[in-house]
Design a protein around this motif. Structure first.
Motif, PDB file in Angstrom:
ATOM      1  N   UNK A  39      -1.406  10.671  -2.698  1.00  0.00           N
ATOM      2  CA  UNK A  39      -1.068  11.908  -2.009  1.00  0.00           C
ATOM      3  C   UNK A  39      -0.361  12.888  -2.937  1.00  0.00           C
ATOM      4  N   UNK A  40       0.538  12.381  -3.786  1.00  0.00           N
ATOM      5  CA  UNK A  40       1.223  13.255  -4.737  1.00  0.00           C
ATOM      6  C   UNK A  40       0.243  13.863  -5.726  1.00  0.00           C
ATOM      7  N   UNK A  41      -0.784  13.090  -6.108  1.00  0.00           N
ATOM      8  CA  UNK A  41      -1.788  13.600  -7.034  1.00  0.00           C
ATOM      9  C   UNK A  41      -2.569  14.753  -6.419  1.00  0.00           C
ATOM     10  N   UNK A  42      -2.845  14.658  -5.118  1.00  0.00           N
ATOM     11  CA  UNK A  42      -3.641  15.683  -4.444  1.00  0.00           C
ATOM     12  C   UNK A  42      -2.804  16.916  -4.113  1.00  0.00           C
ATOM     13  N   UNK A  88       0.789  -1.225   0.000  1.00  0.00           N
ATOM     14  CA  UNK A  88       0.000   0.000   0.000  1.00  0.00           C
ATOM     15  C   UNK A  88       0.824   1.278   0.000  1.00  0.00           C
ATOM     16  N   UNK A  89       2.114   1.211   0.284  1.00  0.00           N
ATOM     17  CA  UNK A  89       2.921   2.433   0.349  1.00  0.00           C
ATOM     18  C   UNK A  89       2.953   3.145  -0.995  1.00  0.00           C
ATOM     19  N   UNK A  90       3.174   2.390  -2.081  1.00  0.00           N
ATOM     20  CA  UNK A  90       3.243   2.996  -3.405  1.00  0.00           C
ATOM     21  C   UNK A  90       1.950   3.663  -3.829  1.00  0.00           C
ATOM     22  N   UNK A  91       0.807   2.957  -3.815  1.00  0.00           N
ATOM     23  CA  UNK A  91      -0.460   3.605  -4.173  1.00  0.00           C
ATOM     24  C   UNK A  91      -0.816   4.780  -3.275  1.00  0.00           C
ATOM     25  N   UNK A  92      -0.499   4.682  -1.972  1.00  0.00           N
ATOM     26  CA  UNK A  92      -0.821   5.797  -1.077  1.00  0.00           C
ATOM     27  C   UNK A  92       0.009   7.035  -1.428  1.00  0.00           C
TER      28      UNK A  92
END
Length: 254
Positions: A236-239, A228-232
């Protein structure tokens, strides 16, 4: 649609809460857009630095939150005044929680790895408020029957049992599940049953002499973080944009 709105939002007095949530989300989105533009040097926006002091937007956020909060308490849950105070409170809360990491660390960590805490808190806040709007009550009281609500023992028992689930999940290092579990007891129950995080107080107390349980906890935490670290981070970077990259320390003797 009109009946649903009246029965679930207007009649229970949830219109101010909905307005506050909408203002909160919109303020957070606009604020992050402006700060990303300032960071990139685009647009007319610049940091506010009167007298050389950088005024963070948490400052007006606190002022608006205080005004909206006290106004909401004085104005009740119905009427135009309640809606206006709810919007003011939502705007202030959005500004404050956007810089939650700054308040937590007492340092300007907005564009660092620690600054991601603000995003996590904002997402968690939106989730909790949305659950309240959907009709969930703290510690699962909405699941209590009318007969149990009339009986003090049944109501207290529901509170105590669900609160224990929340506490166990919290001591097991599952903070998000514990917080969400205050409104959805099943989430807290899952957190209370599953293995604790290896660095949690529960693991230090109960896994000290249970080598197999400690090994399983370490392995499960590793697989969870890898999954889950990568998708999270991408979410967050997208937001809010990617944090500043910290250059590696110079090699000895260089």
């Amino acid at each position: 649609m009109g009946h649903w709105w009246h029965d679930n939002i207007a009649e229970p007095g949830k219109t101010p809460l909905l307005l506050a949530l909408a203002a909160f989300v919109l303020t957070f989105a606009i604020t992050r857009t402006i700060t990303r533009m300032i960071r990139a040097g685009k647009g007319p926006f610049r940091d506010i630095t009167p007298g050389g002091v950088h005024i963070h937007h948490v400052v007006p956020g606190v002022v608006l939150t205080v005004i909206g909060g006290f106004g909401a308490v004085a104005g009740g849950r119905h009427g135009v005044a309640a809606g206006i105070c709810a919007v003011i409170f939502g705007v202030g809360a959005g500004l404050v929680l956007d810089e939650f990491a700054l308040i937590l660390h007492l340092d300007d960590v907005y564009w660092t790895e620690e600054g991601r805490r603000s995003v996590e808190v904002v997402v968690l806040t939106v989730s909790l408020v949305a659950l309240v709007l959907a009709g969930f009550s703290p510690l699962g009281v909405d699941d209590v029957t009318d007969e149990e609500q009339q009986g003090r023992l049944g109501l207290i028992t529901t509170y105590v049992i669900n609160f224990c689930f929340v506490l166990i999940a919290l001591f097991k290092g599952k903070v998000r599940m514990a917080v969400l579990g205050t409104l959805v007891p099943f989430v807290a129950l899952v957190g209370a049953i599953r293995l604790a995080r290896p660095t949690s107080p529960w693991a230090r107390r109960f896994y000290r002499h249970r080598h197999r349980a400690r090994s399983r906890a370490l392995l499960r935490a590793y697989h969870h973080d890898v999954r889950w670290a990568g998708p999270r981070r991408k979410f967050q970077d997208l937001i809010v944009g990617a944090p500043d990259r910290v250059p590696p320390p110079p090699a000895p003797g260089s």
